[in-house]
Write a protein that holds these residues in place. Structure first.
Motif, short mmCIF file in Angstrom:
data_model
loop_
_atom_site.label_atom_id
_atom_site.label_comp_id
_atom_site.label_asym_id
_atom_site.label_seq_id
_atom_site.Cartn_x
_atom_site.Cartn_y
_atom_site.Cartn_z
N ILE A 1 -6.50 0.04 -35.50
CA ILE A 1 -7.81 -0.25 -36.10
C ILE A 1 -8.51 1.08 -36.34
N ALA A 2 -9.08 1.24 -37.51
CA ALA A 2 -9.73 2.50 -37.87
C ALA A 2 -10.94 2.78 -36.98
N MET A 3 -11.19 4.07 -36.79
CA MET A 3 -12.36 4.54 -36.06
C MET A 3 -13.20 5.41 -36.99
N ASP A 4 -14.49 5.55 -36.64
CA ASP A 4 -15.33 6.56 -37.25
C ASP A 4 -15.97 7.36 -36.12
N ASP A 5 -17.01 8.09 -36.40
CA ASP A 5 -17.62 8.94 -35.37
C ASP A 5 -18.24 8.14 -34.23
N ASP A 6 -18.45 6.84 -34.42
CA ASP A 6 -18.99 5.98 -33.37
C ASP A 6 -17.92 5.11 -32.73
N GLY A 7 -16.65 5.43 -32.96
CA GLY A 7 -15.57 4.72 -32.31
C GLY A 7 -14.98 3.62 -33.17
N LEU A 8 -14.29 2.71 -32.51
CA LEU A 8 -13.65 1.61 -33.20
C LEU A 8 -14.67 0.85 -34.05
N ILE A 9 -14.27 0.52 -35.28
CA ILE A 9 -15.20 -0.12 -36.23
C ILE A 9 -15.09 -1.63 -36.09
N PRO A 10 -16.14 -2.31 -35.62
CA PRO A 10 -16.04 -3.76 -35.39
C PRO A 10 -15.65 -4.55 -36.63
N ASP A 11 -16.18 -4.20 -37.79
CA ASP A 11 -15.83 -4.94 -39.00
C ASP A 11 -14.34 -4.82 -39.31
N GLU A 12 -13.76 -3.64 -39.07
CA GLU A 12 -12.32 -3.45 -39.28
C GLU A 12 -11.52 -4.25 -38.26
N LEU A 13 -12.01 -4.32 -37.04
CA LEU A 13 -11.35 -5.12 -36.02
C LEU A 13 -11.31 -6.59 -36.44
N GLU A 14 -12.45 -7.10 -36.88
CA GLU A 14 -12.53 -8.51 -37.28
C GLU A 14 -11.66 -8.79 -38.50
N ARG A 15 -11.69 -7.88 -39.47
CA ARG A 15 -10.89 -8.07 -40.68
C ARG A 15 -9.40 -8.08 -40.35
N THR A 16 -8.97 -7.17 -39.51
CA THR A 16 -7.55 -7.09 -39.14
C THR A 16 -7.11 -8.34 -38.39
N ILE A 17 -7.94 -8.81 -37.47
CA ILE A 17 -7.60 -10.04 -36.73
C ILE A 17 -7.47 -11.21 -37.70
N ASP A 18 -8.40 -11.34 -38.62
CA ASP A 18 -8.33 -12.44 -39.59
C ASP A 18 -7.04 -12.37 -40.41
N GLU A 19 -6.67 -11.18 -40.85
CA GLU A 19 -5.45 -11.02 -41.64
C GLU A 19 -4.21 -11.40 -40.83
N LEU A 20 -4.15 -10.94 -39.60
CA LEU A 20 -2.98 -11.22 -38.77
C LEU A 20 -2.89 -12.71 -38.44
N GLU A 21 -4.02 -13.32 -38.15
CA GLU A 21 -4.01 -14.74 -37.85
C GLU A 21 -3.61 -15.56 -39.08
N ALA A 22 -4.04 -15.11 -40.26
CA ALA A 22 -3.64 -15.80 -41.50
C ALA A 22 -2.12 -15.73 -41.70
N GLN A 23 -1.49 -14.69 -41.15
CA GLN A 23 -0.03 -14.54 -41.23
C GLN A 23 0.69 -15.30 -40.12
N GLY A 24 -0.09 -15.93 -39.24
CA GLY A 24 0.51 -16.66 -38.14
C GLY A 24 0.91 -15.80 -36.96
N ARG A 25 0.39 -14.57 -36.89
CA ARG A 25 0.76 -13.66 -35.82
C ARG A 25 0.03 -14.00 -34.53
N SER A 26 0.68 -13.71 -33.41
CA SER A 26 0.09 -13.91 -32.09
C SER A 26 -0.45 -12.58 -31.57
N ILE A 27 -1.77 -12.49 -31.46
CA ILE A 27 -2.43 -11.26 -30.99
C ILE A 27 -2.81 -11.47 -29.53
N LYS A 28 -2.28 -10.62 -28.66
CA LYS A 28 -2.50 -10.80 -27.23
C LYS A 28 -3.62 -9.92 -26.67
N MET A 29 -3.68 -8.66 -27.11
CA MET A 29 -4.62 -7.74 -26.47
C MET A 29 -5.17 -6.73 -27.47
#
Length: 431
Positions: free
Chosen positions: A172-200
């Motif tokens: 997940i991309a970072m900027d000067d304030d650390g991990l970007i929450p919007d990027e985290l949420e977007r990535t999770i949505d994409e992976l879940e749409a692919q049927g992936r199992s995200i554990k941690m």
């Protein structure tokens, strides 16, 4: 991309390389015995370069080692002698798999100083450094093909551990304030749409290794809330949290989220890495299986080193020592930042950490920092190429510099040796 093992091999003496070749020929008959998982166990670029960096005359800006010379070594030696002489039958015997009660209670006090209130010894497992806790987390929660999310960049040891369990690590991309929450949420949505199992989600929120970036206070709860909404555990690795140069440590993610965060701590940075002790603070409903998995790996953490660490936390002014270490690291960081501003060419950028051990340097796009390591070693300076800190196989235009174990004078010298190499790489790019 040049691999770390290729770099290490190219730097071996000819006779050693020949001996390795003979050994490889004689053992090739066993190649078919390796498990599929073994193919994912990689050589660490950090360890390779660490071995190289101990050569006389080299300035190592590579290893993230704490400064140990200010420890009261003679007194600690007498403490260790007393432990063995007076409590040797306990110190040198097997111990409990959770770790000693006294140390687990002291760990609660350490975490309270970090901002985690109300932790109890019953929820703590003493581990062989936080590295073993990362291994246990992947083993307990992940099947092959599962996904672990992490920051980009992240700790190379965690990447190697997760990949060994055939887990897909997604950054997940970072900027000067650390991990970007919007990027985290977007990535999770994409992976879940692919049927992936995200554990941690594996995160180093304070003074990230390798970038030195800290997750902003206002982002911390949102990151946990996003993961909680999707049933994803947070694995919070916080070895540098108490090494903030000024002010109080930022409140860990675990502080307000006891059921959704596994918290990993370490004595490597606040005492000494050689004791090889860390801890995991585990949610109560996850504790038993996590603890049993730890016990299956090491049987028990060393009673001798546990007793030494307990003595350090009770008989010594460890917080006073830590305060002086924060000031020392701040001075060394300032020396590095000043030297970078003075010596590095235009077009090179770097982070400005508020604590920890590292500065993350970004060169112009199109430059691969792995090949530059050869030239740097010839010039008498060592760094870690950025490709080591990402699951991607793509070349990286980044590199990590560590200031923690190097004197200000050597930091300046190392930067001066490195600057012409970067300048030449940029000139080649522009040619």
């Amino acid at each position: 991309m040049t691999s770390s093992s290729e770099i290490a091999r190219d730097l071996l003496p000819a006779e050693t390389e020949a001996a390795l070749a003979r050994a490889a020929d004689s053992t090739a008959r066993h190649d078919a015995l390796f498990s599929r998982r073994a193919a994912n166990i990689k050589q660490s670029a950090v360890r390779d370069v660490f071995d190289i960096s101990i050569r006389p005359g080299l300035v190592s800006l590579a290893g993230g080692s704490p400064y140990l010379k200010s420890l009261p070594l003679e007194e600690l030696g007498r403490t260790a002698q007393t432990i063995i002489a007076e409590h040797g039958l306990v110190a040198l015997q097997y111990g409990g798999g959770q770790g000693m009660e006294e140390l687990r209670q002291l760990v609660c006090e350490v975490m309270a100083a970090e901002g985690i209130e109300g932790a109890v010894p019953e929820d703590i497992v003493i581990t062989t450094g936080s590295q073993s806790a990362q291994d246990v987390a992947a083993k307990v929660f992940c099947d092959p093909g599962d996904v672990i999310l992490c920051e980009d960049p992240t700790y190379v040891g965690a990447l190697n551990t997760f990949e060994a369990y055939e887990v897909d690590v997604v950054s997940i991309a970072m900027d000067d304030d650390g991990l970007i929450p919007d990027e985290l949420e977007r990535t999770i949505d994409e992976l879940e749409a692919q049927g992936r199992s995200i554990k941690m989600l594996y995160t180093i929120p304070s003074f990230n290794n390798p970038s030195g970036i800290t997750l902003a206070a206002e982002r911390r709860q949102r990151v946990v809330d996003i993961c909680k909404a999707h049933g994803i555990l947070v694995l919070e690795d916080n070895p540098y949290g108490m090494l903030r140069f000024d002010g109080e440590p930022l409140k860990p993610l675990r502080a307000d989220n006891p059921d959704d965060v596994i918290y990993l701590g370490s004595f490597s940075k606040i005492f000494a890495p050689g004791v090889r002790l860390g801890w995991a603070l585990v949610p109560k409903h996850l504790y038993r299986r996590f603890y049993l998995a730890c016990e299956a790996v090491v049987l028990c953490p060393s009673p001798l080193t546990q007793m030494l660490v307990s003595a350090y936390l009770t008989d010594y002014d460890w917080q006073g020592h830590l305060h002086s270490m924060r000031e020392l690291y701040r001075q060394r960081c300032d020396a590095m930042l000043g030297a970078l501003a003075e010596e590095f060419p235009e077009g090179v950028h770097w982070t400005t950490p508020d604590g920890g051990f590292f500065v993350w340097v970004t060169l112009p796009e199109g430059i691969d920092t792995y090949p530059l390591l050869y030239t740097a070693i010839e010039a008498g300076v060592v760094f870690i190429p950025g490709a080591a800190f990402t699951p991607s196989d793509e070349p990286s235009n980044k590199l990590r510099l560590a200031f923690s174990a190097v004197s200000p004078e050597d930091i300046v010298e190392g930067v001066q040796r490195l600057a012409p190499i970067l300048r030449a790489a940029i000139s080649e790019l522009d040619a």
